[in-house]
Design a protein around this motif. Structure first.
Motif, PDB file in Angstrom:
ATOM      1  N   VAL A  76      -1.252 -14.985  -0.313  1.00  0.00           N
ATOM      2  CA  VAL A  76      -1.780 -14.155  -1.399  1.00  0.00           C
ATOM      3  C   VAL A  76      -3.249 -13.844  -1.153  1.00  0.00           C
ATOM      4  CG1 VAL A  76      -2.392 -14.141  -3.859  1.00  0.00           C
ATOM      5  CG2 VAL A  76      -0.112 -14.879  -3.154  1.00  0.00           C
ATOM      6  N   GLU A  77      -4.033 -14.854  -0.827  1.00  0.00           N
ATOM      7  CA  GLU A  77      -5.460 -14.645  -0.579  1.00  0.00           C
ATOM      8  C   GLU A  77      -5.686 -13.743   0.631  1.00  0.00           C
ATOM      9  OE1 GLU A  77      -7.939 -15.422  -2.679  1.00  0.00           O
ATOM     10  OE2 GLU A  77      -6.278 -16.090  -3.936  1.00  0.00           O
ATOM     11  N   GLY A  78      -4.866 -13.897   1.644  1.00  0.00           N
ATOM     12  CA  GLY A  78      -4.968 -13.036   2.823  1.00  0.00           C
ATOM     13  C   GLY A  78      -4.662 -11.579   2.489  1.00  0.00           C
ATOM     14  N   VAL A  79      -3.635 -11.358   1.680  1.00  0.00           N
ATOM     15  CA  VAL A  79      -3.275  -9.999   1.271  1.00  0.00           C
ATOM     16  C   VAL A  79      -4.395  -9.402   0.428  1.00  0.00           C
ATOM     17  CG1 VAL A  79      -1.677  -8.614  -0.106  1.00  0.00           C
ATOM     18  CG2 VAL A  79      -0.782 -10.388   1.417  1.00  0.00           C
ATOM     19  N   LYS A  80      -4.910 -10.170  -0.531  1.00  0.00           N
ATOM     20  CA  LYS A  80      -6.006  -9.685  -1.369  1.00  0.00           C
ATOM     21  C   LYS A  80      -7.222  -9.328  -0.510  1.00  0.00           C
ATOM     22  CE  LYS A  80      -4.998 -12.106  -5.697  1.00  0.00           C
ATOM     23  NZ  LYS A  80      -5.490 -13.161  -6.613  1.00  0.00           N
ATOM     24  N   GLY A  81      -7.547 -10.173   0.451  1.00  0.00           N
ATOM     25  CA  GLY A  81      -8.679  -9.914   1.331  1.00  0.00           C
ATOM     26  C   GLY A  81      -8.489  -8.659   2.157  1.00  0.00           C
ATOM     27  N   LYS A  82      -7.298  -8.492   2.688  1.00  0.00           N
ATOM     28  CA  LYS A  82      -6.999  -7.314   3.508  1.00  0.00           C
ATOM     29  C   LYS A  82      -7.034  -6.040   2.671  1.00  0.00           C
ATOM     30  CE  LYS A  82      -5.252  -5.244   7.235  1.00  0.00           C
ATOM     31  NZ  LYS A  82      -6.233  -4.482   7.954  1.00  0.00           N
ATOM     32  N   LEU A  83      -6.481  -6.090   1.464  1.00  0.00           N
ATOM     33  CA  LEU A  83      -6.511  -4.926   0.577  1.00  0.00           C
ATOM     34  C   LEU A  83      -7.943  -4.555   0.215  1.00  0.00           C
ATOM     35  CD1 LEU A  83      -3.515  -5.680  -1.818  1.00  0.00           C
ATOM     36  CD2 LEU A  83      -3.620  -3.913  -0.054  1.00  0.00           C
ATOM     37  N   SER A  84      -8.773  -5.558  -0.057  1.00  0.00           N
ATOM     38  CA  SER A  84     -10.179  -5.304  -0.385  1.00  0.00           C
ATOM     39  C   SER A  84     -10.912  -4.694   0.805  1.00  0.00           C
ATOM     40  CB  SER A  84     -10.874  -6.597  -0.810  1.00  0.00           C
ATOM     41  OG  SER A  84     -10.344  -7.069  -2.016  1.00  0.00           O
ATOM     42  N   ALA A  85     -10.663  -5.230   1.978  1.00  0.00           N
ATOM     43  CA  ALA A  85     -11.310  -4.718   3.189  1.00  0.00           C
ATOM     44  C   ALA A  85     -10.891  -3.276   3.456  1.00  0.00           C
ATOM     45  CB  ALA A  85     -10.967  -5.601   4.390  1.00  0.00           C
ATOM     46  N   THR A  96       0.814  -1.215   0.000  1.00  0.00           N
ATOM     47  CA  THR A  96       0.000   0.000   0.000  1.00  0.00           C
ATOM     48  C   THR A  96       0.852   1.273   0.000  1.00  0.00           C
ATOM     49  OG1 THR A  96      -0.246  -0.136   2.413  1.00  0.00           O
ATOM     50  CG2 THR A  96      -2.030  -1.045   1.070  1.00  0.00           C
ATOM     51  N   LYS A  97       2.097   1.171   0.410  1.00  0.00           N
ATOM     52  CA  LYS A  97       2.976   2.337   0.452  1.00  0.00           C
ATOM     53  C   LYS A  97       3.783   2.526  -0.838  1.00  0.00           C
ATOM     54  CE  LYS A  97       3.577   2.565   5.431  1.00  0.00           C
ATOM     55  NZ  LYS A  97       4.523   2.505   6.549  1.00  0.00           N
ATOM     56  N   ASP A  98       3.777   1.530  -1.721  1.00  0.00           N
ATOM     57  CA  ASP A  98       4.612   1.565  -2.923  1.00  0.00           C
ATOM     58  C   ASP A  98       3.759   1.250  -4.151  1.00  0.00           C
ATOM     59  OD1 ASP A  98       6.403   1.016  -5.028  1.00  0.00           O
ATOM     60  OD2 ASP A  98       7.894   0.154  -3.671  1.00  0.00           O
ATOM     61  N   LYS A  99       3.484   2.273  -4.950  1.00  0.00           N
ATOM     62  CA  LYS A  99       2.596   2.115  -6.104  1.00  0.00           C
ATOM     63  C   LYS A  99       3.126   1.074  -7.091  1.00  0.00           C
ATOM     64  CE  LYS A  99       0.214   4.704  -9.685  1.00  0.00           C
ATOM     65  NZ  LYS A  99      -0.054   5.991 -10.287  1.00  0.00           N
ATOM     66  N   SER A 100       4.421   1.072  -7.347  1.00  0.00           N
ATOM     67  CA  SER A 100       4.985   0.103  -8.299  1.00  0.00           C
ATOM     68  C   SER A 100       4.875  -1.313  -7.758  1.00  0.00           C
ATOM     69  CB  SER A 100       6.431   0.445  -8.645  1.00  0.00           C
ATOM     70  OG  SER A 100       7.268   0.321  -7.523  1.00  0.00           O
ATOM     71  N   LEU A 101       5.028  -1.463  -6.459  1.00  0.00           N
ATOM     72  CA  LEU A 101       4.876  -2.774  -5.839  1.00  0.00           C
ATOM     73  C   LEU A 101       3.419  -3.234  -5.911  1.00  0.00           C
ATOM     74  CD1 LEU A 101       6.546  -4.936  -4.455  1.00  0.00           C
ATOM     75  CD2 LEU A 101       6.144  -3.793  -2.288  1.00  0.00           C
ATOM     76  N   MET A 102       2.481  -2.304  -5.754  1.00  0.00           N
ATOM     77  CA  MET A 102       1.058  -2.626  -5.878  1.00  0.00           C
ATOM     78  C   MET A 102       0.754  -3.109  -7.294  1.00  0.00           C
ATOM     79  SD  MET A 102      -2.017  -2.835  -4.600  1.00  0.00           S
ATOM     80  CE  MET A 102      -2.365  -1.765  -3.224  1.00  0.00           C
ATOM     81  N   GLU A 103       1.306  -2.434  -8.292  1.00  0.00           N
ATOM     82  CA  GLU A 103       1.105  -2.843  -9.681  1.00  0.00           C
ATOM     83  C   GLU A 103       1.677  -4.241  -9.920  1.00  0.00           C
ATOM     84  OE1 GLU A 103       2.842   0.312 -11.971  1.00  0.00           O
ATOM     85  OE2 GLU A 103       1.203   1.700 -11.500  1.00  0.00           O
ATOM     86  N   LYS A 104       2.860  -4.484  -9.364  1.00  0.00           N
ATOM     87  CA  LYS A 104       3.488  -5.798  -9.491  1.00  0.00           C
ATOM     88  C   LYS A 104       2.624  -6.869  -8.827  1.00  0.00           C
ATOM     89  CE  LYS A 104       7.772  -8.235  -8.381  1.00  0.00           C
ATOM     90  NZ  LYS A 104       9.063  -8.184  -7.706  1.00  0.00           N
ATOM     91  N   PHE A 105       2.075  -6.554  -7.655  1.00  0.00           N
ATOM     92  CA  PHE A 105       1.217  -7.502  -6.949  1.00  0.00           C
ATOM     93  C   PHE A 105      -0.044  -7.795  -7.760  1.00  0.00           C
ATOM     94  CE2 PHE A 105      -2.281  -8.549  -4.067  1.00  0.00           C
ATOM     95  CZ  PHE A 105      -1.748  -9.667  -3.433  1.00  0.00           C
ATOM     96  N   GLU A 106      -0.627  -6.754  -8.360  1.00  0.00           N
ATOM     97  CA  GLU A 106      -1.838  -6.947  -9.151  1.00  0.00           C
ATOM     98  C   GLU A 106      -1.574  -7.819 -10.377  1.00  0.00           C
ATOM     99  OE1 GLU A 106      -3.021  -2.892  -9.810  1.00  0.00           O
ATOM    100  OE2 GLU A 106      -4.086  -2.792  -7.887  1.00  0.00           O
ATOM    101  N   LYS A 107      -0.388  -7.693 -10.977  1.00  0.00           N
ATOM    102  CA  LYS A 107      -0.049  -8.477 -12.169  1.00  0.00           C
ATOM    103  C   LYS A 107       0.340  -9.911 -11.829  1.00  0.00           C
ATOM    104  CE  LYS A 107       1.455  -4.539 -14.901  1.00  0.00           C
ATOM    105  NZ  LYS A 107       2.590  -3.822 -15.464  1.00  0.00           N
TER     106      LYS A 107
END
Length: 73
Positions: A49-58, A15-26
């Motif tokens: 991965v599922e835990g991170v996705k869930g937390k980001l969505s929440a 959440t603090k690094d936009k490029s890392l967020m893009e990498k995670f999404e890809k």
């Protein structure tokens, strides 16, 4: 290894690094493996991965709810 702790750490970094967020999404699995720095079994990585996705969505939903609440205050 404490999975919850790893998830929280990854969410904070992503959440603090936009490029890392893009990498995670890809490619979330590769990104998580890179961030953890340890070769884990695939089922363990998928849980993280599922835990991170869930937390980001929440977190996104919480932000939207706060914005909407602010409109009516």
């Amino acid at each position: 290894m404490d999975i919850k702790e790893k998830i929280e750490g990854i969410v904070e970094k992503v959440t603090k690094d936009k490029s890392l967020m893009e990498k995670f999404e890809k490619n979330p699995t590769k990104t998580v493996e890179d961030l953890i720095g340890v070769d884990l079994p695939d089922d363990m990585v998928e849980k993280v991965v599922e835990g991170v996705k869930g937390k980001l969505s929440a977190d996104k939903l919480s932000g939207v709810a706060k914005s909407i609440k602010g409109l009516f205050s």
